[in-house]
Enzyme design. Structure first.
Site, PDB file in Angstrom:
ATOM      1  N   LYS A  53      -2.507  -0.053 -14.408  1.00 21.99           N
ATOM      2  CA  LYS A  53      -3.334  -0.624 -13.332  1.00 21.99           C
ATOM      3  C   LYS A  53      -4.795  -0.690 -13.768  1.00 21.99           C
ATOM      4  O   LYS A  53      -5.480  -1.701 -13.569  1.00 21.99           O
ATOM      5  CB  LYS A  53      -3.185   0.224 -12.046  1.00 21.99           C
ATOM      6  CG  LYS A  53      -1.813   0.068 -11.385  1.00 21.99           C
ATOM      7  CD  LYS A  53      -1.539   1.079 -10.277  1.00 21.99           C
ATOM      8  CE  LYS A  53      -0.103   0.905  -9.760  1.00 21.99           C
ATOM      9  NZ  LYS A  53       0.295   1.882  -8.733  1.00 21.99           N
ATOM     10  N   GLN A  97      -2.042   7.169  -6.066  1.00 19.36           N
ATOM     11  CA  GLN A  97      -0.710   7.013  -6.656  1.00 19.36           C
ATOM     12  C   GLN A  97       0.264   8.009  -6.021  1.00 19.36           C
ATOM     13  O   GLN A  97      -0.029   9.197  -5.899  1.00 19.36           O
ATOM     14  CB  GLN A  97      -0.797   7.226  -8.182  1.00 19.36           C
ATOM     15  CG  GLN A  97       0.494   6.943  -8.930  1.00 19.36           C
ATOM     16  CD  GLN A  97       0.921   5.480  -8.900  1.00 19.36           C
ATOM     17  OE1 GLN A  97       0.102   4.568  -8.799  1.00 19.36           O
ATOM     18  NE2 GLN A  97       2.222   5.246  -8.984  1.00 19.36           N
ATOM     19  N   ASP A 120      -2.951  -0.964  -1.169  1.00 18.48           N
ATOM     20  CA  ASP A 120      -1.510  -0.702  -1.242  1.00 18.48           C
ATOM     21  C   ASP A 120      -0.787  -1.249  -0.008  1.00 18.48           C
ATOM     22  O   ASP A 120       0.431  -1.406  -0.025  1.00 18.48           O
ATOM     23  CB  ASP A 120      -1.266   0.813  -1.284  1.00 18.48           C
ATOM     24  CG  ASP A 120      -0.971   1.327  -2.687  1.00 18.48           C
ATOM     25  OD1 ASP A 120      -0.383   0.574  -3.476  1.00 18.48           O
ATOM     26  OD2 ASP A 120      -1.325   2.487  -2.964  1.00 18.48           O
TER      27      ASP A 120
HETATM   28  N1  GUN Z   1       4.265   4.847  -6.461  1.00 16.15           N
HETATM   29  C1  GUN Z   1       5.260   3.965  -6.716  1.00 16.15           C
HETATM   30  N2  GUN Z   1       4.890   2.713  -6.370  1.00 16.15           N
HETATM   31  C2  GUN Z   1       3.638   2.813  -5.870  1.00 16.15           C
HETATM   32  C3  GUN Z   1       2.726   1.857  -5.356  1.00 16.15           C
HETATM   33  O1  GUN Z   1       2.983   0.651  -5.260  1.00 16.15           O
HETATM   34  N3  GUN Z   1       1.524   2.361  -4.945  1.00 16.15           N
HETATM   35  C4  GUN Z   1       1.221   3.681  -5.006  1.00 16.15           C
HETATM   36  N4  GUN Z   1       0.032   4.068  -4.570  1.00 16.15           N
HETATM   37  N5  GUN Z   1       2.052   4.587  -5.485  1.00 16.15           N
HETATM   38  C5  GUN Z   1       3.256   4.154  -5.913  1.00 16.15           C
END
Ligand code: GUN
Length: 296
Positions: A53, A97, A120
């Site tokens: 990311k 995350q 998100d």
């Molecule tokens: N963990 C697995 N997928 C995601 C996501 O799309 N966003 C976040 N913040 N954590 C995750």
């Protein structure tokens, strides 16, 4: 039949290129888009996702702040950090995350992120907006799936769509997005009776369960569009450790009309849509700033 491959990596590249242009325009106008990413703990999988990311941000000209906090971080400390980022005008998006260590209540953390910076799309305000048909931030993975379907020209109105998995991150928002496009949607989960029977009805089948290769060829209608959200490691055998999806690609690609590969399908789209949401947040903040009366 051999399925058409839905190339998420290629589409994600195009979207990231568009994001780079939007980021450059905003930066020129005085607002460089900024994304804060918080990682708590040492999960190797989460560390890889977060690294990807941050790298995507750099390539698109989006400023990123990575906070890597220790596993023993308290909930209060994490909430205090989120408060700081909420108040920082140079931060337009905040991503914590998941999963978080057990001493931290995930829901409380999600609700603490300002809904205006919730790239998100997990905040109850954004989830509710999606549910009621006026989405603001859409969760990145299901948003990416919709872009893939749209790009492939898949007709959704009236189609039977089956989503396997009911998580807040993928399954539930995915079902809402498909419904919004007028599909007839079924959500299946671990207690569903006769999963195969439901799956065989699907014109569009989205697998988001986190179980390696559990969707097999006998569960797929000939010609169906199969979207594989899974990211699993093969536990044993000659390919142990290799990445695989929730779909048995070799078998299902002989039956389906179209299929996403793993890797190179949904995964790259998730990151591309995170950039799209961050740009959206930054553009809204910039517009609000332009509209605000000048301070004396
Ligand atoms: N963990 C697995 N997928 C995601 C996501 O799309 N966003 C976040 N913040 N954590 C995750």
């Amino acid at each position: 039949m051999t399925a058409k491959i839905l190339d998420g990596a290629a589409l994600a590249r195009t979207i990231r290129g568009e994001c780079a242009l939007r980021a450059a325009a905003l930066t020129k106008a005085g607002t460089q888009p900024g994304l804060a990413v918080i990682l708590v703990g040492e999960s190797p999988a989460s560390a890889i996702y977060v690294r990807n990311k941050v790298k995507a941000c750099a390539e698109a000209g989006v400023r990123s702040i990575l906070d890597h906090l220790p596993t023993e971080t308290t909930e209060a400390a994490l909430l205090a950090r989120i408060d700081e980022l909420n108040a920082d005008p140079g931060v337009h998006g905040i991503l914590v995350q998941l999963p978080l260590p057990p001493q931290i209540d995930e829901r409380r953390v999600i609700e603490r992120v300002s809904p205006d910076k919730d790239v998100d799309g997990f905040h109850v305000g954004n989830a509710g907006a999606l549910m009621t048909g006026a989405p603001r931030f859409v969760p990145c993975t299901p948003y990416g799936v919709m872009k893939l379907l749209e790009h492939a020209g898949v007709e959704l109105a009236g189609a039977e769509a089956v989503v396997v998995g009911r998580s807040n991150i993928v399954g539930k928002p995915q079902a809402m997005l498909l419904l919004q496009r007028h599909a007839t949607v079924t959500i299946c989960h671990s207690r569903t009776r006769d999963l195969a029977e439901h799956c065989r009805r699907a014109d569009v089948l989205v697998a988001a369960v986190g179980k390696a290769r559990m969707i097999t060829a006998d569960m797929v209608k000939p010609g169906a569009v199969v979207i594989d959200v899974g990211m699993n490691r093969i536990p044993d055998g000659p390919n142990a450790g290799k990445l695989c999806g929730d779909v048995d690609f070799d078998g299902v690609s002989q039956v389906a009309g179209a299929i996403t590969p793993v890797p190179g399908g949904v995964g790259p789209m998730t990151i591309a849509m995170l950039l799209v949401n961050t740009l959206e947040a930054a553009e809204r903040a910039n517009a609000a700033q332009q509209a605000a009366p000048a301070k004396a």
